[in-house]
Motif scaffolding. Structure first.
Motif, PDB file in Angstrom:
ATOM      1  N   TYR A  26      -7.101  -1.741  -2.032  1.00  0.00           N
ATOM      2  CA  TYR A  26      -6.194  -0.074  -2.081  1.00  0.00           C
ATOM      3  C   TYR A  26      -8.035   0.684  -1.798  1.00  0.00           C
ATOM      4  CZ  TYR A  26      -4.398   4.540  -3.950  1.00  0.00           C
ATOM      5  OH  TYR A  26      -4.427   5.444  -3.554  1.00  0.00           O
ATOM      6  N   HIS A  27      -9.178  -0.009  -2.121  1.00  0.00           N
ATOM      7  CA  HIS A  27     -10.423   0.383  -1.450  1.00  0.00           C
ATOM      8  C   HIS A  27     -10.486   0.303  -1.200  1.00  0.00           C
ATOM      9  CE1 HIS A  27     -14.506   2.532  -2.866  1.00  0.00           C
ATOM     10  NE2 HIS A  27     -14.249   1.242  -2.015  1.00  0.00           N
ATOM     11  N   ASP A  45      -9.857   4.132   4.788  1.00  0.00           N
ATOM     12  CA  ASP A  45      -9.538   3.391   6.329  1.00  0.00           C
ATOM     13  C   ASP A  45     -10.616   2.435   6.933  1.00  0.00           C
ATOM     14  OD1 ASP A  45      -7.930   4.098   7.877  1.00  0.00           O
ATOM     15  OD2 ASP A  45      -9.492   5.467   8.660  1.00  0.00           O
ATOM     16  N   ASP A  60      -7.528  -3.891  -5.950  1.00  0.00           N
ATOM     17  CA  ASP A  60      -8.372  -2.999  -5.742  1.00  0.00           C
ATOM     18  C   ASP A  60      -8.490  -3.229  -5.067  1.00  0.00           C
ATOM     19  OD1 ASP A  60      -7.543  -2.372  -8.801  1.00  0.00           O
ATOM     20  OD2 ASP A  60      -9.476  -2.812  -9.533  1.00  0.00           O
ATOM     21  N   HIS A  63      -8.832   0.310   1.725  1.00  0.00           N
ATOM     22  CA  HIS A  63      -7.639   0.947   2.300  1.00  0.00           C
ATOM     23  C   HIS A  63      -8.012   2.532   2.118  1.00  0.00           C
ATOM     24  CE1 HIS A  63      -3.897   2.562   3.843  1.00  0.00           C
ATOM     25  NE2 HIS A  63      -3.323   3.412   2.381  1.00  0.00           N
ATOM     26  N   ARG A  64      -8.121   3.090   1.283  1.00  0.00           N
ATOM     27  CA  ARG A  64      -8.423   4.564   0.790  1.00  0.00           C
ATOM     28  C   ARG A  64     -10.133   4.446   1.837  1.00  0.00           C
ATOM     29  NH1 ARG A  64     -10.868   5.640  -4.229  1.00  0.00           N
ATOM     30  NH2 ARG A  64     -12.098   6.223  -2.978  1.00  0.00           N
ATOM     31  N   LEU A 110       1.136  -0.961  -0.223  1.00  0.00           N
ATOM     32  CA  LEU A 110      -0.051  -0.635  -0.248  1.00  0.00           C
ATOM     33  C   LEU A 110       0.565   0.898  -0.316  1.00  0.00           C
ATOM     34  CD1 LEU A 110      -2.940  -1.763   2.282  1.00  0.00           C
ATOM     35  CD2 LEU A 110      -3.048  -0.532   0.086  1.00  0.00           C
TER      36      LEU A 110
END
Length: 82
Positions: free
Chosen positions: A74-75, A80, A71, A77-78, A25
């Motif tokens: 990452y999504h 949170d 994806d 993580h974005r 990440l």
């Protein structure tokens, strides 16, 4: 009624999974290799097992020796989410 959940300390495999996911990440959209992860974490066998586990969960894909963040990972993580 909800039972109290006791949080256990993460084992070596879980710590490696967290480290691999964090490194992937941190460098996104650039990709890391298995060799780089082994150097960072220090144990090739642990890294291989952790990557396999993350792949089973759909968070990492392995393309040759290159780790690709999915994806979904990452999504989350974005958002949170972890």
């Amino acid at each position: 009624m909800q039972a109290n959940r006791i949080r256990q300390k993460p084992n070596e495999g879980e710590r490696a999974q967290r480290a691999i996911l964090a490194l992937a990440l941190a460098t996104h959209p650039h990709h890391r290799t298995m060799l780089e992860m082994s150097r960072e974490i220090g144990n090739k066998e642990v890294v291989e097992r952790a990557v396999r586990r993350l792949s089973d969960y759909g968070l990492i894909r392995l393309h040759g020796q290159t780790l690709l963040l999915t994806d979904a990972a990452y999504h989350c993580h974005r958002l949170d989410a972890w």
